[in-house]
Design an enzyme around this catalytic site. Structure first.
Site, short mmCIF file in Angstrom:
data_model
loop_
_atom_site.label_atom_id
_atom_site.label_comp_id
_atom_site.label_asym_id
_atom_site.label_seq_id
_atom_site.Cartn_x
_atom_site.Cartn_y
_atom_site.Cartn_z
N GLU A 1 34.84 37.02 44.42
CA GLU A 1 36.09 36.73 45.14
C GLU A 1 37.30 37.10 44.28
O GLU A 1 38.31 37.62 44.78
CB GLU A 1 36.12 35.25 45.51
CG GLU A 1 37.42 34.78 46.13
CD GLU A 1 37.54 33.26 46.09
OE1 GLU A 1 38.66 32.77 45.84
OE2 GLU A 1 36.52 32.57 46.29
N HIS A 2 37.21 36.84 42.97
CA HIS A 2 38.30 37.20 42.07
C HIS A 2 38.39 38.70 41.86
O HIS A 2 39.48 39.27 41.87
CB HIS A 2 38.09 36.52 40.71
CG HIS A 2 38.52 35.09 40.66
ND1 HIS A 2 39.61 34.66 39.96
CD2 HIS A 2 37.99 33.99 41.24
CE1 HIS A 2 39.75 33.35 40.10
NE2 HIS A 2 38.77 32.92 40.87
N GLU B 1 38.91 38.34 34.00
CA GLU B 1 38.71 37.29 34.98
C GLU B 1 37.82 36.17 34.46
O GLU B 1 37.87 35.05 34.96
CB GLU B 1 38.13 37.87 36.27
CG GLU B 1 39.12 38.67 37.09
CD GLU B 1 40.39 37.90 37.40
OE1 GLU B 1 40.30 36.80 38.00
OE2 GLU B 1 41.48 38.39 37.04
N HIS C 1 31.71 33.45 43.75
CA HIS C 1 33.10 33.11 43.45
C HIS C 1 33.72 34.13 42.50
O HIS C 1 34.89 34.50 42.64
CB HIS C 1 33.17 31.72 42.84
CG HIS C 1 34.55 31.32 42.42
ND1 HIS C 1 34.93 31.29 41.09
CD2 HIS C 1 35.65 30.96 43.14
CE1 HIS C 1 36.19 30.91 41.01
NE2 HIS C 1 36.65 30.70 42.23
N GLU D 1 40.40 28.04 35.45
CA GLU D 1 40.31 27.40 36.76
C GLU D 1 39.30 26.25 36.72
O GLU D 1 39.53 25.19 37.32
CB GLU D 1 39.87 28.43 37.81
CG GLU D 1 39.75 27.87 39.22
CD GLU D 1 39.29 28.93 40.22
OE1 GLU D 1 38.84 28.54 41.31
OE2 GLU D 1 39.39 30.13 39.91
#
Length: 498
Positions: A114-115, A184, A111, A191
């Site tokens: 992905e960022h 991030e 994940h 998130e």
């Protein structure tokens, strides 16, 4: 990142397809027939009531052709071109790699990657990448699941080549600057806080942990906070070099596209993918998932309702039982107090819950993985209703094993087929459907075949499938809220002992 039904991180709740069978039936027969002895009767039994009209599947023969090519490095290219009044197209890269395949101690890497993948390459800065996408009026997106990662773009047909170039560039030439990695971390931590506020998403994370404790499939997709704070560039690069390989990659395009043009572009652009033949199936077989079935309950007294999920082990993607399990899911149905259809639902469970005012909402689910799955019911209810609601749910589970009519199954089949057709509305959905199927089945199953398989499931098959997956089986339970009146795990387990 992409938002979906069960999770922003793309948790899939319904399986679509099965492994091949020895014979295809394009129509269901008008009269009952004897069961063949040489082929699994689950697929060939007459599904409809005797003396009903044949089910005509010929309209689905007119669906646009699916074309597939395999490049020398193992990448498979699948396209489905069809007339599009808007002149739009979608292209994406589907990779057979998700959080399940992360190395020990690095949960969250897939994940995190992905960022970071959008934060600049050797040819494009993060800003120039954003400007290029905006100037085309395009959309570039990505999502991560437990077994797959996807990067895709929606563009005008004339820009499909540029979109393919961008996807190839970010997947092969991303620089992962340290400043972007550190930035991030904060984005992902925020998130994570947002996800914690969405109880339904949290429930399914807890449910996976309850079903597969101390196993990669039981880990969350975001990963724990300590990992998010410590994941390094080396972790990201190692994950890419290990899992982003040609044989585990599918490029899927749909809409206003030409197959040969897409193949030529992918062959020219995707040159740095390793041809390592190690397949995801091999990794799964090396560390297979084992459904344990435990109980996880998290108190939350600020929430007026209890959110909980009950799950049995479900069917894997290529398990022959996966379509009958989908029918079971349709039979159990879904209901929400705000949906406005009253109590006239065809689902016995939904009807009993709504007429007795036992819950705010309920939803049956079936989630598939390579070698296992989760099948069950999610509910949100007032604490005082928990015992009666639990009794109704377990009674309906048991009823599936012995009291299902052909009329019920016919309705469930129709609902399932409608849901599947609605799922492919638009080039993005078609590209996604084809890309996912190529990873899970190695081919794209025609709808005429899929619907013939669905129509081959009758009440007897449904009840036998329910017996196999429900009776005397372990149960995983997850609950959040003031759950004191929810029966304990042993009570739920006792309700399915035959």
């Amino acid at each position: 990142m992409a938002l979906t039904l069960l999770s922003r991180l793309r948790r899939k709740s319904t399986s679509l397809f099965l492994s091949p069978i020895k014979r295809r039936h394009l129509f269901s027969l008008p009269e009952t027939i004897d069961e063949p002895t040489s082929v699994d009767p689950r697929f060939l039994r007459q599904a409809s009531l005797a003396k009903t009209r044949p089910i005509d599947h010929t309209p689905f023969l007119r669906f646009p052709e699916v074309n597939v090519s395999t490049l020398s490095n193992g990448i498979r290219v699948v396209t489905q071109a069809y007339p599009c009044a808007t002149g739009m197209a979608s292209v994406g890269v589907w990779i057979d790699a998700g959080s399940r395949f992360e190395a020990a101690g690095t949960n969250g890497t897939a994940h995190f990657l992905e960022h970071l993948i959008f934060k600049g390459t050797k040819r494009r800065t993060a800003q120039s990448l954003e400007e290029e996408i905006e100037n085309m009026g395009a959309k570039l997106n990505a999502y991560t699941s437990r077994e797959q990662t996807t990067f895709f773009a929606d563009v005008q047909s004339k820009d499909i080549g540029v979109a393919a170039d961008i996807l190839a560039d970010i997947l092969q030439n991303s620089t992962f600057p340290v400043s972007a990695i550190n930035r991030e971390r904060g984005v992902i931590l925020r998130e994570m806080q947002e996800v914690q506020g969405q109880v339904q998403e949290v429930i399914f994370d807890y449910l996976h942990l309850a079903a597969f404790p101390t196993q990669p499939l039981g880990d969350t997709i975001l990963g724990p906070e300590e990992n998010i704070r410590s994941i390094s560039r080396n972790d990201l690069e190692r994950y890419i070099s290990t899992h982003y390989t040609g044989p585990r990659t599918v490029v899927s395009a749909a809409g206003g596209v030409n197959h040969e043009d897409i193949v030529n572009k992918v062959e020219k652009l995707f040159t740095k993918f390793s041809s390592d033949s190690t397949a995801a199936d091999q990794l799964v077989k090396a560390i297979p998932a084992k459904f344990i079935g435990t109980d996880i309950r998290v108190p939350d007294y600020e929430n007026p309702h209890v959110h909980f999920a009950i799950a049995f082990e479900g069917a894997g993607w290529i398990d022959p039982s996966s379509i009958p399990v989908m029918i079971l899911q349709s039979l159990l149905g879904s209901w929400n107090r705000n949906m406005g259809v009253g109590n006239c639902t065809g689902s016995g469970l939904a009807h009993r819950i709504s007429t007795s005012n036992l819950a705010e909402s309920m939803m049956a689910f079936s989630t598939n993985y390579s070698d296992t799955g989760l099948f069950g019911v999610y509910c949100s209810a007032h604490p005082d209703s928990l015992h009666d609601l639990s009794c109704v749910i377990m009674e309906e589970f048991r009823r599936l094993t012995s009291d299902v009519s052909e009329i019920d199954v016919e309705r469930a089949r129709v609902q399932l087929k409608s849901a599947l057709l609605l799922h492919i509305d638009g080039s993005t959905s078609v590209a996604e459907n084809n890309g996912r199927q190529m990873l899970t089945y190695g081919r794209v199953m025609p709808f005429v075949e899929l619907f013939a398989r669905i129509d081959a499931v009758d009440a007897h098959t449904v009840m036998e499938t329910a017996k196999h997956f429900i009776l005397n089986k372990n149960i995983a339970i997850a609950a959040v809220g003031p759950f004191e009146k929810l029966p304990d795990h042993s009570w739920f387990r006792s309700q399915t002992i035959s």
